[in-house]
Design a protein around this motif. Structure first.
Motif, PDB file in Angstrom:
ATOM      1  N   ARG A   1     -30.101   9.604  19.021  1.00  0.00           N
ATOM      2  CA  ARG A   1     -30.333   8.618  17.962  1.00  0.00           C
ATOM      3  C   ARG A   1     -31.765   8.770  17.447  1.00  0.00           C
ATOM      4  N   GLU A   2     -32.603   7.716  17.564  1.00  0.00           N
ATOM      5  CA  GLU A   2     -34.024   7.814  17.206  1.00  0.00           C
ATOM      6  C   GLU A   2     -34.900   7.686  18.444  1.00  0.00           C
TER       7      GLU A   2
ATOM      8  N   ASP B   1     -27.544  15.906  18.095  1.00  0.00           N
ATOM      9  CA  ASP B   1     -27.035  14.626  17.606  1.00  0.00           C
ATOM     10  C   ASP B   1     -26.645  14.772  16.132  1.00  0.00           C
TER      11      ASP B   1
ATOM     12  N   THR C   1     -29.955   9.902  12.849  1.00  0.00           N
ATOM     13  CA  THR C   1     -30.826  10.878  13.499  1.00  0.00           C
ATOM     14  C   THR C   1     -31.376  11.868  12.492  1.00  0.00           C
TER      15      THR C   1
ATOM     16  N   TYR D   1     -35.359  12.307  11.666  1.00  0.00           N
ATOM     17  CA  TYR D   1     -36.034  13.533  12.096  1.00  0.00           C
ATOM     18  C   TYR D   1     -36.866  14.169  10.981  1.00  0.00           C
TER      19      TYR D   1
ATOM     20  N   GLN E   1     -25.164   3.969  15.310  1.00  0.00           N
ATOM     21  CA  GLN E   1     -24.685   5.213  15.893  1.00  0.00           C
ATOM     22  C   GLN E   1     -23.287   5.532  15.347  1.00  0.00           C
TER      23      GLN E   1
END
Length: 318
Positions: free
Chosen positions: A92-93, A114, A119, A123, A160
């Protein structure tokens, strides 16, 4: 002769298929097997950690909770070497698990996976710049699965995605007349068509023949991942697995500490992979406290467990 060799190989393969089938059936049904097998810890880790003591941040706590065993874990101070390899599925984060293992004193090569839209958005943003500059850390925008394919993953809690499909309607016991209840309907989950890959395929692509730690937190996809690992025999190339279980069922004959599918997988990991459980969060796990599951008449339970390869007698629980 070549024909006898081929026949012997076929017989061995057939014997393995029968053995796997018998283990799956008997442990799932608890037929002559321990109904609480998945709660047992036949292995013992002398140097177990959730890595909190290695958290590099002063402005916030690290998001951790999955134990690893450092008994035989390679630690080399030379940053030019890659003494250990970590596969981290589901971040996730919150990449803290992999970040810590990519830095001193471990300096592992970390492969993180992921496919979640949240995500990918995080990123490329400013919060992940340090991570993008970390030469030991590599993030890939596909998830873990049983094969290389695209699958439907649905919106889930905490932004999610998950393999879980919620019911579109359930009976509403608070709205009944003349012996009939009305239905309570739910908005369909948003769907995402996202790529997943098997561990075997990823290892082949990158030329990896061994994984020190495999972390799995994939919101329900852990079952297909583990089934593929076990069936292919690739699990024999993994020294540790730490994962989060997600499940709904338990064996009504024995109660919440007896979960058929967890018993089955724990036994297969032990017999087929040489991986023994050394830690479990709680024998019965814990239920989700999100109201949506109560509204849907579901009880989603979580648990966390860690498995290791026993390398000497000090790691055997009496």
């Amino acid at each position: 002769s070549s024909s006898s060799s081929s026949s012997s190989s076929s017989n061995s393969a057939l014997q393995r298929r029968i053995r796997l089938l018998e283990t799956k059936l008997n442990t799932y049904l608890s037929f002559g097997r321990d109904p609480f097998l998945a709660t047992k810890t036949p292995a013992k880790c002398l140097n177990q950690t959730k890595l909190m003591e290695y958290c590099p941040y002063t402005s916030r706590p690290c998001h951790l909770g999955m134990p690893v065993c450092l008994d035989h874990f390679p630690v080399v101070q030379d940053k030019k070497k890659k003494p250990c390899l970590v596969y981290d599925f589901g971040i996730r984060e919150q990449p803290d698990f992999g970040v810590i293992l990519s830095q001193a004193p471990f300096n592992c090569e970390v492969m993180a996976f992921d496919p979640s839209p949240i995500t990918q958005k995080w990123y490329v943003g400013p919060e992940a710049k340090t991570l993008r500059d970390n030469q030991n850390y590599h993030l890939f925008n596909y998830g873990g699965g049983g094969a290389d394919e695209n699958i439907i993953l649905r919106e889930y809690n905490w932004d999610q995605v998950s393999v879980y499909s919620y019911p579109s309607m359930v009976l509403n016991p608070n709205n009944c007349t003349n012996g009939r209840c009305r239905y309570k309907k739910f908005t369909a989950q948003k769907k995402h068509n996202l790529p997943v890959r098997s561990v075997e395929s990823i290892m082949k692509e990158f030329g990896h023949d061994h994984i020190d730690i495999l972390k799995i937190d994939v919101e329900g996809s852990e079952y297909r991942m583990l089934e593929a690992l076990i069936e292919s025999g690739v699990c024999k190339k993994v020294d540790q697995i730490t994962l989060e279980w997600h499940h709904y069922d338990f064996d009504l004959r024995y109660g919440a500490a007896s979960v058929p599918v967890l018993n089955m997988l724990a036994k297969l990991l032990q017999d087929e992979c040489g991986l023994y459980q050394y830690w479990i969060h709680d024998p019965t796990g814990w239920p989700s406290n999100e109201k949506i599951y109560d509204d849907m008449n579901l009880v989603l339970r979580y648990n966390i467990a860690s498995f290791m390869r026993i390398k000497n007698t000090s790691n055997i629980n009496p």
